[in-house]
Scaffold this active site. Structure first.
Site, PDB file in Angstrom:
ATOM      1  N   LYS A 209      28.773  42.142  40.784  1.00  0.00           N
ATOM      2  CA  LYS A 209      29.376  41.694  42.046  1.00  0.00           C
ATOM      3  C   LYS A 209      29.600  42.882  42.972  1.00  0.00           C
ATOM      4  O   LYS A 209      30.028  43.964  42.521  1.00  0.00           O
ATOM      5  CB  LYS A 209      30.698  40.988  41.718  1.00  0.00           C
ATOM      6  CG  LYS A 209      31.436  40.370  42.902  1.00  0.00           C
ATOM      7  CD  LYS A 209      32.684  39.658  42.375  1.00  0.00           C
ATOM      8  CE  LYS A 209      33.504  39.001  43.471  1.00  0.00           C
ATOM      9  NZ  LYS A 209      34.682  38.291  42.920  1.00  0.00           N
TER      10      LYS A 209
ATOM     11  N   SER B  23      38.078  33.417  40.243  1.00  0.00           N
ATOM     12  CA  SER B  23      36.709  33.703  40.678  1.00  0.00           C
ATOM     13  C   SER B  23      35.731  33.936  39.540  1.00  0.00           C
ATOM     14  O   SER B  23      34.517  33.937  39.767  1.00  0.00           O
ATOM     15  CB  SER B  23      36.704  34.926  41.602  1.00  0.00           C
ATOM     16  OG  SER B  23      37.480  34.677  42.752  1.00  0.00           O
TER      17      SER B  23
ATOM     18  N   SER C 149      35.125  33.713  44.121  1.00  0.00           N
ATOM     19  CA  SER C 149      34.405  34.572  45.033  1.00  0.00           C
ATOM     20  C   SER C 149      33.141  35.158  44.412  1.00  0.00           C
ATOM     21  O   SER C 149      32.274  35.671  45.113  1.00  0.00           O
ATOM     22  CB  SER C 149      35.331  35.708  45.510  1.00  0.00           C
ATOM     23  OG  SER C 149      35.766  36.513  44.412  1.00  0.00           O
TER      24      SER C 149
END
Length: 597
Positions: free
Chosen positions: A78, A176, A152
Site C-alpha cells: 500500500k 482497512s 482504504s
C-alpha cells in the site's frame, strides 16, 4: 504459466518442480500489465529491476534458497508504506517523497525472499473504508465493477484477489485491512497493534495504526505474519509477540455473536442470511455459540471518528492538508481538519470512557475464545458512495472501528457468495496476541465453506484434473434449497455468468423441489447460471442423485467456454412452462414470490 496459482503452497510446489523465480516474476508483471482496472496501482517497480532481483534469487545456492521462506513470492505494498526506490504518496501526488529505505516490515519480507511488484492505490492518507477517495480512481470489486472494493487498502486487496500477487500489505486503523478482504473474497489479517512495526508507515492514527496482510487464505497470511512480526527497537509502538492464550488446535471452541437486536445490515437481507449461515457453519466445526450484549463494542467504535481520536489524523497530516487543501480529496480534508475542533478535555473524557469499555470487554471474554461479527454489514456501488461519501463509509465501519481501540486482533475470512453474485465475509476477533487461534479457526471455517478464494475467474483459470467444473441453473445455485449438495461435497463457487444465446429454460412440472430444465437449440436466449468446482472424488455420489429428466451434458457459456452442466431431456418437458423470458431461475422465483404475496 496461465494457470499458475500464486498461493504460497502452490508456488512452493512449483519451485520444487523446477520453476524459476524469474518465471514467476515475469508472470506477475504480465498479469499486472494486462489487468483491466488501471486504478489498482499507483507505482510499479521497474520491470528490469523486478526481473534482476528474481534472477539473483535463482542464482543462490540451494541451501541459501531453502532458508528464504518467501523465496520468489510476488507481493504488493500500500502506498502509505515506504519502499526504497519508489515514491510514497498516500494517494496525494503533492505529498510525494522518495524514502531512503523501506519500512521495517517491508524489509523483513524482502529479506525472506519476496519480490516487490509495486505500490497500490488507497483512500487518500488512509482515510476511508471505501476505496473511492483517490485521484488515481477507485479500484473496483473483482466480482462486479459497479461496486467498491473497500478501503482504504483498496488496491492491495484487489491485487491479491485478482491473482496479480501472492500477498500484499495494507494498513488497518479503522477496518482497512478487513473490509476490502470481505468485498474481494480473500483473507485479511489485522494483527495486534505493534506486532508489525509501523516504522516507515505514514501515520493515520499513530497510536492505533497496524500493518495488515492480505492473502488468498488464512494460512498464507500466517506465513507472511511469521516473517514480518519482529520487534523493532526503533519503533516506540513496537511490541514483543507473546504466546497465544491456551487453545487446542482442531478442538471445540466458544464464540460470541452479537444479539439479534445488536446486528444491523441496513436492509441487506443477503448479508444477514449469509451471516446466520456462517454462525451455523462455525457450530458445525466444533464451535459453541453464545449471544452477547454488543453495546460496549459499538460504544467504543463511535469514539474513533465521533470522538477525539480523529484529532490524531490531524496531527499526522493536518498541516500538510491546510497548506495544500486544493490538491487533496475534499472528504478526506473535511475529516482530517475536523480534528482541530477537539479539545484536551474531550480527549481525557474519551480516554476514561474507553478504559471502562475495555474492562467490560475483558469481562465479556471470560469463557470465550473469539467474537464473530460480519466484516461489513453491506456493500455499495461506487456511484452510491459518490453521492453519500461520509454516511455510507460510516456504515461500513460498524463492526470494525472498535478493534484497535479495544486492543484486539482480527481475521477477516470469506463466508459465501450472495444471490447478487457479491461476496460476504465475517471477522473472527479476540484480545491481542491471539493471531494463531484466529488463523486456526479461520482455516477450519474456510475448509468447511469450500469456497474458492479471490476473483471468480481465478477458480476457473486454476482448475485442474482433480476437479470438475459444473454449471448449475436451478436449485443448486447459491442460497437455494439444493446448494448444500455441492457445498457438503467440497464444491467451490467459481462464477455467476450466462449461457450462450441458444438456450430455452423451462419450469418443469412437479416438485418440490421445483426444478428448471435447460434445453439447447438453434435459437434461444442467454440464461443465467453459476459455475462450481466439484472434487472429482465426489462427482459420482453427486451424479447418482440427479433425477430424470435432468442429465449432465456440455453447456456453452457466453464467453465461449464449455463446461459440464445440467440439461433436460425432451421427454421431460410435458406440462413444463417456458420461462426463458425471465433470463434465469432466480428471476422466475422472484415472480412467483411477488404473485404469492
Amino acid at each position: 504459466m496461465k494457470g499458475l496459482c500464486f498461493s504460497l503452497p502452490s508456488l512452493r510446489a512449483s519451485y520444487a518442480r523446477g520453476l524459476r523465480a524469474e518465471d514467476v516474476a515475469a508472470e506477475a508483471l504480465k498479469r499486472a500489465d494486462a489487468y483491466a482496472d488501471p486504478a489498482v496501482w499507483i507505482a510499479r517497480a521497474p520491470a528490469d529491476e523486478v526481473l534482476a532481483r528474481a534472477r539473483a534469487l535463482d542464482a543462490l545456492p540451494a541451501a541459501a534458497r531453502a532458508k528464504l521462506l518467501l523465496f520468489g513470492v510476488p507481493f504488493a505494498v500500500k502506498d502509505n508504506i515506504d519502499c526504497a526506490g519508489l515514491p510514497t504518496t498516500a494517494a496525494c501526488p503533492a505529498y510525494a517523497f522518495e524514502p531512503k529505505e523501506s519500512a521495517y516490515a517491508v524489509q523483513r519480507l524482502l529479506d525472506a525472499g519476496a519480490v516487490l511488484i509495486g505500490k497500490t492505490n488507497l483512500d487518500q492518507f488512509a482515510t476511508g473504508l471505501v476505496g473511492t477517495r483517490s485521484p488515481h480512481g477507485a479500484p473496483r470489486s473483482v466480482f462486479n465493477s459497479d461496486y467498491i472494493s473497500g478501503g482504504s487498502s483498496s488496491g492491495s486487496a484487489v491485487a491479491v484477489a485478482a491473482g496479480l500477487v501472492s500477498f500484499s500489505l495494507g494498513t488497518d486503523t479503522a477496518g482497512s485491512g478487513r473490509v476490502p478482504a470481505a468485498f474481494n473474497n480473500i483473507a485479511g489479517l489485522k494483527p495486534s497493534r505493534g506486532l508489525l512495526s509501523t516504522r516507515g508507515v505514514l501515520p493515520a492514527c499513530r497510536s492505533l495504526d497496524c500493518i495488515s496482510i492480505f492473502a488468498l487464505t488464512p494460512e498464507d497470511t500466517a506465513e507472511v505474519f511469521k516473517q514480518a512480526a519482529v520487534y523493532d527497537d526503533e519503533d516506540p509502538y513496537s511490541r514483543t509477540r507473546l504466546a497465544d492464550a491456551p487453545f487446542v488446535p482442531g478442538g471445540s471452541f466458544t464464540f460470541a455473536v452479537p444479539r439479534p437486536e445488536d446486528l444491523v445490515f441496513f436492509g441487506d437481507g443477503e448479508a444477514e442470511r449469509l451471516f446466520n449461515e456462517a454462525v451455523q457453519r462455525l457450530e458445525s466445526i466444533g464451535g459453541r455459540a453464545r449471544r452477547i450484549d454488543f453495546a460496549p463494542f459499538l460504544e467504543a467504535a463511535l469514539l474513533l471518528y465521533e470522538g477525539p481520536w480523529v484529532a490524531e489524523r490531524t496531527v499526522a497530516v493536518g498541516s500538510f492538508i491546510e497548506a495544500h487543501e486544493a490538491e487533496c480529496d475534499p472528504t478526506v480534508a473535511k475529516i482530517v481538519l475536523g480534528g482541530r475542533t477537539r479539545s484536551a478535555v474531550e480527549t481525557f473524557e474519551a480516554m476514561h470512557k474507553l478504559q471502562a469499555l475495555q474492562r467490560k470487554v475483558r469481562t465479556l471474554f471470560a469463557g470465550l475464545d473469539i467474537v464473530v461479527v460480519p466484516t461489513a454489514p453491506t456493500t455499495y456501488k461506487v456511484s452510491e458512495l459518490e453521492a453519500e461519501p461520509i454516511k455510507l463509509n460510516s456504515r461500513l465501519g460498524t463492526y470494525t472501528n472498535f478493534m484497535n481501540l479495544l486492543d484486539m486482533a482480527g481475521l477477516a475470512v470469506p463466508a459465501g457468495i450472495g444471490t447478487t453474485g457479491l461476496p460476504f465475509g465475517i471477522t473472527l476477533a479476540a484480545p491481542a496476541f491471539s493471531e494463531a487461534r484466529l488463523i486456526e479457526i479461520g482455516a477450519r471455517f474456510g475448509a468447511a465453506l469450500g469456497l474458492a478464494p479471490g476473483a471468480p475467474f481465478l477458480g476457473g483459470a486454476e482448475a485442474d484434473e482433480g476437479f470438475l467444473e459444473l454449471a448449475v441453473v436451478g436449485a443448486h445455485m447459491s442460497g437455494l434449497p439444493l446448494n448444500h449438495e455441492l457445498t457438503s461435497r467440497g464444491g467451490m463457487f467459481i462464477e455467476r455468468t450466462k449461457t450462450a444465446a441458444c438456450y430455452t429454460l423451462y419450469a418443469l412440472a412437479g416438485g418440490p423441489p421445483f426444478r428448471p430444465g435447460l434445453v439447447k437449440g438453434e435459437t434461444g436466449a442467454a440464461i443465467e447460471l453459476e459455475v462450481w468446482r466439484l472434487p472429482r472424488a465426489q462427482v459420482g455420489s453427486f451424479l447418482a442423485g440427479v433425477p430424470q429428466p435432468l442429465v449432465i451434458g456440455t453447456v456453452d457459456l457466453a464467453s465461449g467456454r464449455k463446461v459440464k452442466g445440467f440439461l433436460c431431456e425432451a421427454s421431460g418437458l410435458a406440462g413444463a412452462e417456458d420461462i426463458t423470458s425471465f433470463g434465469g431461475w432466480r428471476r422466475y422465483l422472484e415472480r412467483d414470490k411477488a404473485v404469492a404475496g
